[in-house]
Each structure stands twice: as C-alpha cells, then as structure tokens.
Design a protein around this motif. Structure first.
Motif, short mmCIF file in Angstrom:
data_model
loop_
_atom_site.label_atom_id
_atom_site.label_comp_id
_atom_site.label_asym_id
_atom_site.label_seq_id
_atom_site.Cartn_x
_atom_site.Cartn_y
_atom_site.Cartn_z
N TRP A 1 -58.23 35.86 -57.12
CA TRP A 1 -57.69 37.20 -56.84
C TRP A 1 -56.30 37.40 -57.43
O TRP A 1 -55.86 38.53 -57.64
CB TRP A 1 -57.65 37.44 -55.32
N GLY A 2 -55.59 36.34 -57.72
CA GLY A 2 -54.21 36.47 -58.14
C GLY A 2 -54.01 36.76 -59.63
O GLY A 2 -53.05 37.44 -60.00
N PHE A 3 -54.93 36.27 -60.50
CA PHE A 3 -54.58 36.26 -61.93
C PHE A 3 -55.54 36.99 -62.88
O PHE A 3 -55.57 36.66 -64.07
CB PHE A 3 -54.38 34.82 -62.40
N PRO A 4 -56.29 38.00 -62.42
CA PRO A 4 -57.15 38.70 -63.38
C PRO A 4 -56.40 39.29 -64.57
O PRO A 4 -56.90 39.31 -65.69
CB PRO A 4 -57.80 39.80 -62.54
N THR A 5 -55.18 39.76 -64.34
CA THR A 5 -54.45 40.36 -65.46
C THR A 5 -53.66 39.31 -66.24
O THR A 5 -52.89 39.64 -67.13
CB THR A 5 -53.47 41.44 -64.95
#
Lengths: 406, 70
Positions: A23-27
C-alpha cells in the motif's frame, strides 16, 4: 522442512511489513499518494500496521469483513513466490539462508512489483498501461528470476555438470509424486486466479453489482473458467509434442496458465489455447538453453515461471493492444500496448533478479548460502533432518547424460 | 386504492419503503458475506499450491534429501 518453514516465515513477515509495502509504494519512492487515493506511505500507515490506530484493519473487527481475507489472499500469493524459488535450489541450499531469501522475495521483492504493476495507483499501470491480471509477471516472473539470481551464486549440484560443461540428468526419487504435485498446483491455481478477481461487496470493490479485475476492468468467473482450462490443455499438448515426458507435460500445463495469465480476462478461449500451446512448445528448449549456460535449475522454475511469465506479459501486448488497462474516466484510461508490456516485463525481471542476486551474494560472503561439500554428498536428510523419508530404502538412481550440449 | 384516503395511502407507502430498505440492507449483508467467503475460500485453495510444490520438490529430489524438501 524448507518448504514448511518458508510458509511459516512468510505469513508473519507479510503481516508485519509486506502488506505495508504494497500500500505504501505504488507511485514509487518516496511513497507519495496516487490519484485513486488508496496508496502512499500515509495511507499504508493508516491501514497496514498491526498496531496503533491501523490495527483496527489488521485484526478481528466486526465492522471490517474485507481486510482479513484480502490480506490472507495476498499472504498466500507471497507464500507462492517462495515456493516457486524453492524448487530451483534443492539439495544444496542452507536452511537459514533459504528462509532469508524467501522473506526478501515474498515480503518485499514481488510486493514492490505488485504495488507498481497491480495497484490502481501503480506507476507501471497509470503511466505505461501495464496489464497483468493473473500475475504472470509480478508473481511468476519475479519469483523465477529471483531464483535465477540465487542460482548464479549458489552454483549447480555436485555431479550436475561434467568437466566438459555438458549437463547430466539427475533423476528425482519419485516421478509419480512429482506429477501429482504439479497437478495439485493446477488445482491451487484456480484459487490463485480466483483471488485476482475483485468481487462486489467489500470495501475495496470497484463496483457494487459486478466483478472486475484488480484494475477495475470487466471479468467474470466464467471467462476465467474457459481460459484457464483451455490454457492447461494447450500447454500440455505443446509440451507433449516436443518431449513425450510427463514431467514436462505437467510443467507445460503450468506454463500454459502462466503464459495466458496476464490476459485471462481478455483472451478468447481458442486464443488462450494457442498461446498456451506455444508456451508448452518452447518450454523445454528454453530450459535446455539455460542449462547449457551452466545453470542447474533442478525443476525448471526459472523457465516455467520466469521466462514463460515474461513471454505471457509480452504476448498480451501483442494481442490485446488498445484494450483498457485500467478502469478510468472516459478518455483517460490507460490502454494496453506492446511497449508498455515490454517495459513491464523488464521491470518485473529486475524486481526479481536484482534482489535475488544481491542478497544471495551477501549470504555467500557470510557462508550462509551453500551447505558444506560433505553434507551435500551425504544428503541433507542425514545432516539436517531428524527423520527419514523412506527408512527401508536407500540409494539414488544413476545419473545419466541430459540433452546434448550445444 | 380508490377507497383509501391519502393518509392511508401514505402509511402504506411508508411501510413499503421500509420493507424495501430492509431487503436492500439484507442484500448488502449478503453481498459482503459473499465477498468475505469468496476470498476466504481462496486461502485453502492456495495452500494446495504449497502442497503441490512440496510434493513436486520431494519427488524431484533424490532419496537422501527428500525430507529436507518438506
């Protein structure tokens, strides 16, 4: 021992940090929130830690009937990646070293690939239109090429290669068990692919009245059923034509599913059959090619999951260019393209290979990668396991030359 | 409804709306339970993947190492 332990370590590490990474690093770094508003470090902090405020989503809560099962499905994806690597490194890897590698792969490497290529805010999805419905790239190829990175540092089993570089065939002790195991994987695949569908009725559902892919694009379980079955059949027939060997035929079934997994939501069944057939056909030559490069992949995991996984990701770019990759506002939805799928394939390769190579290299420096020579000759059961598999039997089958060297 | 006055008709409508709301609420609960059950069942199915890899690797190992694969 190795496989049971991998599972046992995967679940808590995925609970404690793997889920947070998703959830933290998709971008990408530094974990900024994406357009869908369900990503970034702040969001991950709010829902994915098992303590503090976010613990309401990470434990029993009668008001939340989604997080636990969703987490559970993802944790099992993670465990699958470790299992994929496990087969390649048999008979010579140290137990603790293997567990460390399994945790890096299952609770980090593939999770990063999934955040980028699966999550609606993932940069591969939003910027390149990467579409990988059934995780051919972000689970299978990542795990397969992670295994390749490890194999380069681990080296082949003693006796696998002759002095002139030609390879030997090291027969396993129980072909029926191997074939049955492969068939069980096919059974489990139905669960895996079913879990890739987002059904209505939970907090993260795309729609209230119809199922969708993880990208919010249309899918039905019927589509899955048609295409998975046709892919299994195509893969088996392709491998049979070339090898006549039940081990490769069942591997062909896996390759059939993996080669079509990216587009099981899009393909027509006959099309899925043909792609799977081609994957079954190229499977053994790809494995032989790797073996002739001095890589001892005991079960063909790098080829079946890695090479065929990326083959499937690219195939979708060839056959489904122009289809929407993600549910979005009209005119804004990214579409699938060959270039985008190739970019995705390269990134998935790197997500697996780079950490696999680096971590196994570090383990090798510390002497934690490979078992001692004597232990390998004696067999790890004698040295590591206080139990006997077949106490009344003994002796291995003779090692014979494999395919001709190139 | 011709014989009923407006108030009676309104009361009937209110009752009907309440009934529909209850049904919709029930449908939402069913939907949530379906989704939860759906994903729950994928978990044991995926454990079968693990069982498969286990059997597969044990079979592919030589006798002297087959237990370590477990």
């Amino acid at each position: 021992m190795k496989n049971i332990l991998a599972f046992a370590f995967m679940i808590p590490t995925f609970y404690f940090f793997g889920w947070w990474v998703y959830w933290g690093f998709p971008t990408g770094l530094p974990g900024a929130p994406g357009p869908a508003g369900i990503s970034g470090i702040e969001y991950a902090n709010a829902i994915a830690w098992g303590w503090g405020e976010s613990a309401q989503y990470m434990g029993p809560n009668i008001a939340d009937q989604a997080s636990g099962v969703f987490f559970g499905a993802f944790a099992l994806f993670a465990a699958t990646t470790a299992s994929i690597m496990s087969g390649a490194v048999i008979e010579r890897i140290q137990t603790v070293g293997f567990i460390i590698l399994a945790v890096v792969l299952g609770s980090f490497a593939w999770v990063v690939a999934a955040a980028w290529g699966w999550h609606a805010d993932g940069w591969l999805v939003t910027q390149f239109g990467v579409h990988d419905f059934g995780a051919a790239g972000l689970v299978h190829a990542v795990a397969g090429f992670f295994a390749l990175g490890v194999l380069i540092n681990l080296g082949p089993r003693i006796g696998k290669f002759n002095a002139d570089g030609s390879a030997n065939h090291i027969p396993g002790h129980n072909m029926p068990l191997t074939i049955t195991g492969l068939m069980l994987i096919i059974v489990g695949f139905f669960g895996f692919l079913m879990a890739c569908v987002i059904v209505p009725g939970e907090a993260w559902s795309w729609f209230a009245d119809k199922p969708s892919t993880i990208y919010g694009t249309p899918i039905t379980l019927s589509a899955l059923s048609f295409n998975i079955l046709m892919a299994v059949a195509g893969g088996i027939i392709g491998a049979w034509l070339l090898t006549r060997d039940p081990f490769w035929m069942m591997s062909g079934a896996l390759a059939g599913i993996i080669s079509t997994a990216s587009g099981l939501d899009i393909y027509f069944p006959a099309h899925a059959f043909i792609i799977a057939f081609s994957a079954g056909l190229i499977l053994k030559p790809c494995a032989d090619w790797l073996e002739n490069r001095g890589i001892d992949d005991a079960v063909g995991a790098v080829t079946v999951h890695g090479t065929i996984g990326l083959y499937g990701v690219v195939m979708l770019g060839i056959w489904a260019g122009g289809y929407p990759a993600l549910q979005g506002a009209a005119g804004e939805a990214p579409t699938i393209s060959l270039v985008g799928q190739i970019v995705g394939a390269i990134v998935f390769f790197l997500c697996g290979f780079v950490p696999g190579y680096i971590v196994s290299y570090i383990l090798k420096i510390f002497g934690m990668l490979r078992i001692p020579h004597g232990a390998e000759i004696a067999g790890m059961d004698l040295v590591k396991v206080p139990a006997a598999g077949y106490p009344e039997w003994g002796g291995d089958a003779p090692v014979t030359p494999a395919h001709p060297a190139e | 409804m011709g014989d009923k006055n407006v108030e009676e008709q309104l009361a009937e409508l209110v009752a009907k709306v309440a009934e529909l709301e209850a049904a919709a609420g029930g449908a939402a609960v069913t939907n949530t339970m379906f989704a939860e059950t759906f994903y729950y069942l994928t978990i044991p199915l995926m454990i079968i993947i693990h069982a498969g890899f286990l059997a597969y690797e044990m079979g592919a190992s030589r006798l002297r190492t087959c237990c370590h694969r477990v």
